[in-house]
Motif scaffolding. Sequence first.
Motif, mmCIF file in Angstrom:
data_model
loop_
_atom_site.group_PDB
_atom_site.id
_atom_site.type_symbol
_atom_site.label_atom_id
_atom_site.label_comp_id
_atom_site.label_asym_id
_atom_site.label_seq_id
_atom_site.Cartn_x
_atom_site.Cartn_y
_atom_site.Cartn_z
ATOM 1 N N GLU A 1 46.092 47.935 47.306
ATOM 2 C CA GLU A 1 47.236 46.860 47.549
ATOM 3 C C GLU A 1 47.274 46.153 48.881
ATOM 4 O OE1 GLU A 1 47.384 50.669 44.874
ATOM 5 O OE2 GLU A 1 46.141 50.326 46.786
ATOM 6 N N ASP A 2 46.409 45.830 49.847
ATOM 7 C CA ASP A 2 46.543 44.969 51.058
ATOM 8 C C ASP A 2 45.906 43.422 50.477
ATOM 9 O OD1 ASP A 2 46.953 47.204 52.832
ATOM 10 O OD2 ASP A 2 44.263 47.211 52.978
ATOM 11 N N TYR A 3 46.290 43.131 48.813
ATOM 12 C CA TYR A 3 45.849 41.577 48.359
ATOM 13 C C TYR A 3 46.349 41.149 47.662
ATOM 14 C CZ TYR A 3 40.422 43.242 49.978
ATOM 15 O OH TYR A 3 39.841 43.422 50.066
ATOM 16 N N PHE A 4 47.938 41.709 47.944
ATOM 17 C CA PHE A 4 49.142 41.623 47.229
ATOM 18 C C PHE A 4 49.942 41.614 48.144
ATOM 19 C CE2 PHE A 4 46.252 43.040 44.516
ATOM 20 C CZ PHE A 4 45.709 42.352 42.846
ATOM 21 N N LYS A 5 50.917 40.847 47.694
ATOM 22 C CA LYS A 5 52.306 40.414 48.873
ATOM 23 C C LYS A 5 53.308 41.630 48.459
ATOM 24 C CE LYS A 5 51.805 35.499 48.507
ATOM 25 N NZ LYS A 5 53.465 34.559 48.029
ATOM 26 N N ASP A 6 53.424 42.002 47.226
ATOM 27 C CA ASP A 6 54.411 43.110 47.087
ATOM 28 C C ASP A 6 53.664 44.882 47.160
ATOM 29 O OD1 ASP A 6 53.442 43.401 44.710
ATOM 30 O OD2 ASP A 6 55.477 42.856 43.910
ATOM 31 N N ASN B 1 33.786 34.460 47.163
ATOM 32 C CA ASN B 1 34.251 35.953 47.129
ATOM 33 C C ASN B 1 34.621 36.375 45.984
ATOM 34 O OD1 ASN B 1 31.526 36.801 49.393
ATOM 35 N ND2 ASN B 1 33.599 35.980 50.666
ATOM 36 N N ALA B 2 35.636 35.497 45.135
ATOM 37 C CA ALA B 2 36.151 36.002 44.323
ATOM 38 C C ALA B 2 36.409 37.246 43.714
ATOM 39 C CB ALA B 2 36.308 34.746 43.085
ATOM 40 N N PRO B 3 37.126 37.211 43.004
ATOM 41 C CA PRO B 3 36.828 38.850 42.507
ATOM 42 C C PRO B 3 36.706 38.585 40.626
ATOM 43 C CG PRO B 3 39.390 37.804 42.419
ATOM 44 C CD PRO B 3 38.677 37.403 43.365
ATOM 45 N N LEU B 4 36.885 37.538 40.543
ATOM 46 C CA LEU B 4 37.005 37.122 38.765
ATOM 47 C C LEU B 4 36.489 38.105 38.578
ATOM 48 C CD1 LEU B 4 38.562 36.255 36.442
ATOM 49 C CD2 LEU B 4 37.313 34.368 36.707
ATOM 50 N N THR C 1 37.571 45.122 50.510
ATOM 51 C CA THR C 1 36.783 45.136 52.112
ATOM 52 C C THR C 1 36.941 46.551 52.932
ATOM 53 O OG1 THR C 1 37.661 43.953 53.294
ATOM 54 C CG2 THR C 1 35.493 43.310 52.171
ATOM 55 N N ALA C 2 36.117 47.498 53.315
ATOM 56 C CA ALA C 2 36.270 48.564 54.905
ATOM 57 C C ALA C 2 36.972 48.376 55.359
ATOM 58 C CB ALA C 2 35.013 48.642 55.098
ATOM 59 N N GLY C 3 37.661 49.600 55.481
ATOM 60 C CA GLY C 3 39.310 49.731 56.092
ATOM 61 C C GLY C 3 40.876 49.349 55.085
ATOM 62 N N LEU D 1 30.513 44.556 40.853
ATOM 63 C CA LEU D 1 29.675 45.287 40.856
ATOM 64 C C LEU D 1 28.953 46.109 41.781
ATOM 65 C CD1 LEU D 1 29.135 46.129 36.746
ATOM 66 C CD2 LEU D 1 30.914 45.812 38.158
ATOM 67 N N LYS D 2 28.370 45.251 42.345
ATOM 68 C CA LYS D 2 27.871 45.750 43.517
ATOM 69 C C LYS D 2 28.323 45.924 45.066
ATOM 70 C CE LYS D 2 23.528 42.983 42.270
ATOM 71 N NZ LYS D 2 22.311 42.152 42.846
ATOM 72 N N LYS D 3 29.175 45.311 44.718
ATOM 73 C CA LYS D 3 30.384 45.438 46.006
ATOM 74 C C LYS D 3 30.763 46.564 46.088
ATOM 75 C CE LYS D 3 31.437 40.103 46.125
ATOM 76 N NZ LYS D 3 33.826 38.866 46.306
ATOM 77 N N TYR D 4 30.742 47.212 45.562
ATOM 78 C CA TYR D 4 31.816 48.809 45.170
ATOM 79 C C TYR D 4 30.407 49.580 45.681
ATOM 80 C CZ TYR D 4 34.051 53.222 43.806
ATOM 81 O OH TYR D 4 34.881 53.724 43.739
ATOM 82 N N THR D 5 31.168 50.403 46.692
ATOM 83 C CA THR D 5 30.492 51.494 47.389
ATOM 84 C C THR D 5 31.293 53.270 46.865
ATOM 85 O OG1 THR D 5 30.571 50.441 49.238
ATOM 86 C CG2 THR D 5 30.015 52.624 50.065
ATOM 87 N N GLN D 6 30.976 53.931 46.646
ATOM 88 C CA GLN D 6 31.062 55.349 46.027
ATOM 89 C C GLN D 6 31.812 56.065 46.591
ATOM 90 O OE1 GLN D 6 29.990 56.087 42.504
ATOM 91 N NE2 GLN D 6 31.212 57.496 42.990
ATOM 92 N N GLY D 7 33.660 56.251 45.942
ATOM 93 C CA GLY D 7 34.051 56.463 46.454
ATOM 94 C C GLY D 7 34.869 56.444 47.214
ATOM 95 N N GLN D 8 35.246 55.026 47.039
ATOM 96 C CA GLN D 8 36.533 53.839 48.121
ATOM 97 C C GLN D 8 37.580 53.503 46.192
ATOM 98 O OE1 GLN D 8 34.015 50.099 47.463
ATOM 99 N NE2 GLN D 8 35.882 49.401 48.759
ATOM 100 N N PRO D 9 38.990 53.260 47.189
ATOM 101 C CA PRO D 9 39.158 52.746 45.676
ATOM 102 C C PRO D 9 39.272 51.729 45.421
ATOM 103 C CG PRO D 9 40.245 52.694 48.494
ATOM 104 C CD PRO D 9 38.969 53.401 48.355
ATOM 105 N N SER D 10 39.160 50.914 44.071
ATOM 106 C CA SER D 10 39.085 49.791 43.951
ATOM 107 C C SER D 10 40.892 49.682 42.878
ATOM 108 C CB SER D 10 38.187 49.582 43.066
ATOM 109 O OG SER D 10 38.165 50.409 41.823
ATOM 110 N N ALA D 11 40.521 48.397 41.907
ATOM 111 C CA ALA D 11 41.510 48.379 41.382
ATOM 112 C C ALA D 11 40.786 47.625 40.454
ATOM 113 C CB ALA D 11 42.722 47.594 41.910
ATOM 114 N N VAL D 12 42.030 47.377 38.683
ATOM 115 C CA VAL D 12 41.521 45.911 37.871
ATOM 116 C C VAL D 12 43.292 45.215 37.939
ATOM 117 C CG1 VAL D 12 40.855 45.962 36.030
ATOM 118 C CG2 VAL D 12 40.193 47.408 36.684
ATOM 119 N N LEU D 13 42.949 43.503 37.787
ATOM 120 C CA LEU D 13 44.279 43.224 37.838
ATOM 121 C C LEU D 13 43.645 42.720 37.091
ATOM 122 C CD1 LEU D 13 46.921 41.343 38.174
ATOM 123 C CD2 LEU D 13 45.252 40.282 39.851
ATOM 124 N N ASP D 14 44.977 42.758 35.806
ATOM 125 C CA ASP D 14 44.848 42.615 33.544
ATOM 126 C C ASP D 14 45.902 41.109 33.896
ATOM 127 O OD1 ASP D 14 44.650 41.359 31.536
ATOM 128 O OD2 ASP D 14 44.747 43.514 30.661
#
Length: 321
Positions: free
Chosen positions: A197-202, A60-63, A191-193, A260-273
């Motif tokens: 930011e939940d994916y990062f320590k700080d 389930n890598a986000p790369l 994922t739902a709920g 891209l198929k993982k995204y549901t309209q209206g949910q938050p998302s982020a880009v880590l660069d």
Amino acid sequence: MNGCYPHESSSAGCMIECLIITSGFSICQVARMIAVNWTQSDTGGISVSNHDQPLGRWPNAPLALVLAQVRFDPEIDTAYKDVSARLKTVLRERFPAMKAVRQVTLVFGSTPGVAVESKPNEGEVGRELRSDDNRRALRLQEGVMTYTTSLYEDSLRFLAEWRSMLDCLCAAGGVKVQRLGLRYVDFIIPTAGKVPEDYFKDRFGHLTHVFGETAQTAFMSHEYLREAEGAMRVQFGRGFAPPSLPPDLDGSVHLPPVLLKKYTQGQPSAVLDIDRWRADSRRLQAAEIAAEFQRLRDDISMTFTRIISPEAVAEWSGQPT
């Protein structure tokens, strides 16, 4: 083990070194061998990239994309037309198409009533080799070679492929390097709920203790100096829309559909660069440049491992903590 930037043994790199030292073939012929051999799996079979699989080793890598770039002093032997021809010969099956790169000139106020006029430059400024699925692109311009891909199995194979390209660049000897850069872009689709930011320590410093809430749209950029080793830039942007590439990478290659198929309209998302680069002024051979990229990759891997949360590791690796 990090699923996006996995750590592998360096023994394969030593094997490639031995091929180059002991072989009687020309450098580009050795590069052809590397370009073929890098797709072999550990079991001895041929590993074919699955376009519907996540990038990296985690299920389930986000790369989303990886980019490697070398800037160097232009010389007669490194003219982009000559290098692109050598690369086309070596990597013909991987890059069937070769296109001209043309510069676009913006002219402001040249004609009454027309604020901005776009004019393509008649002469080309580079060439780009592309795969038919537009998931890989290798661009050559005077003094710069850039490889961008959204097909990535692991760092061992990626760096071996990049090494075959460096061999063709340095076919007549070393190049005087100006700058080396390696960049990984991840799409954080919760994922739902959950929120990004939940994916990062700080939680990327949203200052919730000051404002009492998490910003809905945010962009943060952190740069860390590496003494004489250049710098590491970590950027995080979040909002309520499907994640997309940074503007300077937009349209470079097609993105992984499975991500891209993982995204549901209206949910938050982020880009880590994450962009790791270093300046240089030495004349280096292909093997030496490849070794520098291995160090850049190791630093990115360490940084990524340090900033992601245990929950992120469990979700992306598919192995509950």
